[in-house]
Design an enzyme around this catalytic site. Structure first.
Site, PDB file in Angstrom:
ATOM      1  CD1 TRP A 195      47.159  49.132  82.857  1.00 12.55           C
ATOM      2  CD2 TRP A 195      45.963  50.226  84.411  1.00 12.55           C
ATOM      3  NE1 TRP A 195      48.034  49.842  83.645  1.00 12.55           N
ATOM      4  CE2 TRP A 195      47.338  50.518  84.598  1.00 12.55           C
ATOM      5  CE3 TRP A 195      45.027  50.803  85.255  1.00 12.55           C
ATOM      6  CZ2 TRP A 195      47.773  51.372  85.601  1.00 12.55           C
ATOM      7  CZ3 TRP A 195      45.457  51.649  86.255  1.00 12.55           C
ATOM      8  CH2 TRP A 195      46.814  51.932  86.427  1.00 12.55           C
ATOM      9  CG  ASP A 252      41.181  54.438  83.375  1.00  5.61           C
ATOM     10  OD1 ASP A 252      41.675  55.551  83.123  1.00  5.61           O
ATOM     11  OD2 ASP A 252      41.843  53.500  83.848  1.00  5.61           O
ATOM     12  CB  ALA A 271      44.667  56.812  80.504  1.00  4.99           C
ATOM     13  CE  LYS A 286      49.815  56.174  79.704  1.00  8.03           C
ATOM     14  NZ  LYS A 286      49.534  55.905  81.128  1.00  8.03           N
TER      15      LYS A 286
END
Length: 394
Positions: free
Chosen positions: A127, A208, A210, A243
């Site tokens: 990202w 991470d 998400a 999300k």
């Protein structure tokens, strides 16, 4: 003072969004921005979120500050969702943050404060904001090989070879599931090999996560994170609710720091509180309160999980439809990886020139590294995209 400011480079995704808005073509397709959209092109408010918000409006009696780390009930609910019983709760310090990005930022600042000489290893690609924030904070960082543009899968041998060069105390940033931007993930056997390397080299994992629930399911998507945290002495985790709860604008994230021993948790928690105080004082509460209400109510949680599963299956169906249509048009199975990837994104593994050709000739917008947002498609636009890919020679 202000006259001395220098223009900052434009965010590529935001610039892409502006170009899309200005494009008059009715057949244009937005596959750039990382936001889930349903078949009607809308990012819906989930049923359980609506119900939880109604309850809050009726029952909440104050908008006073909650605490530097946010509501402890939110931390408990999220830790349970992500880690279950993989790690003893008394080893985990946690603080609410403004979105997953806030959690990433706090994690990087903690790394810089505790070990300024640490190097952070990030996947190539990752990202973009990971690297942007690291550079902004002047934290040493480098990449390890991850995506194989030929197979469109994980270059696992390259990943291990690169990470074998890391030094004790370095941090390895890993994506818990649904790798962004590639959609290519490690299997659990590969995860175990990475864990063995982390422990052998004295490296600290930062995860991470998400997109839990967007890949193979809520429990399945948490499996790698649980395996890592149960197998290493220390771990940092940046989690996002944007999300899987659809609360993008509420900026709802959580930063977790897992200590080797429980007697270090209080000091770690104090440092997380301090970081929050320095950066934004008290974290946002509304989204966190909504998430907590859902996760602690059996009926709301069941409805949320059901709608999330429908979302996951919708994206999986679009992946399979796109792979099938590309196979039909190209007479080749070289796009089969699209059905194997998981989450919102896949990376086609093509050149920026061909990505620009898709935009200029067909009105198809995606990031220049060929990341496409599967959730930006629907049953009608899949054939349009497939035809454009084949005609462009990708």
């Amino acid at each position: 003072m202000l006259s001395n400011l220098k223009a900052q480079p434009a965010d590529k995704i935001l610039a892409l969004m502006a170009m899309y808005r200005e494009d008059p073509r009715p057949t244009k397709i937005d596959l750039g921005v990382g936001v889930y959209k349903n078949a009607q092109g809308v990012t819906p408010v989930m049923r359980a979120v609506k119900a939880a918000e109604r309850r809050l409006v009726e029952e909440q009696t104050s908008k006073a500050y909650v605490g530097l780390a946010g509501d402890p009930a939110y931390s408990d609910a999220m830790i349970s969702l992500i880690l279950s019983d993989a790690v003893s709760r008394d080893r985990i310090a946690a603080a609410a943050t403004p979105g997953g990005t806030g959690a990433v930022r706090q994690a990087f600042e903690l790394i810089r404060n505790t070990n300024p000489n640490a190097k952070v290893w990030v996947s190539n690609p990752t990202w973009p904001n990971h690297v942007s924030i690291l550079n902004y904070l002047n934290i040493q960082n480098t990449t390890y090989r991850y995506f194989d543009s030929e197979t469109r899968g994980v270059d696992f041998d390259g990943m291990l070879e690169d990470l074998s060069e890391a030094s004790a105390g370095d941090v390895v940033l890993l994506h818990g599931c649904c790798h962004n931007p590639t959609g290519a993930n490690l299997n659990l056997t590969q995860w175990q090999t990475v864990i063995d390397l982390l422990n052998e080299k004295g490296l600290i994992p930062m995860i991470d996560i998400a997109y839990q629930g967007f890949g193979d399911g809520l429990e399945e998507d948490a499996a790698a994170t649980r395996l890592v945290t149960s197998s290493v002495p220390e771990c940092l985790i940046a989690a996002s609710c944007s999300k899987n709860f659809g609360v993008y604008r509420e900026r709802t994230g959580l930063f977790m720091a897992i200590s080797e021993k429980a007697d270090n948790t209080a000091v770690t928690q104090g440092n997380l509180n301090h970081l929050n105080r320095q950066n934004f004082s008290f974290p946002p509460d509304h989204g966190a309160r909504v998430v907590t209400t859902i996760l602690t109510d059996d009926a709301l949680r069941a409805d949320w999980a059901s709608e999330l599963e429908d979302t996951r299956l919708s994206m999986l169906g679009l992946r399979e439809q796109l792979a099938s249509e590309l196979q039909r048009l190209s007479g080749s199975d070289r796009f089969g990886f699209l059905a194997q990837h998981r989450g919102m994104f896949s990376q086609l593994g093509t050149t920026p020139d061909l990505v620009e050709k898709l935009r200029a000739d067909y009105g198809i917008y995606m990031v220049s590294d060929s990341r496409l947002n599967i959730a930006g498609l629907n049953a009608t636009t899949v054939p349009i995209l497939a035809n454009a890919i084949v005609e462009s020679g990708i």
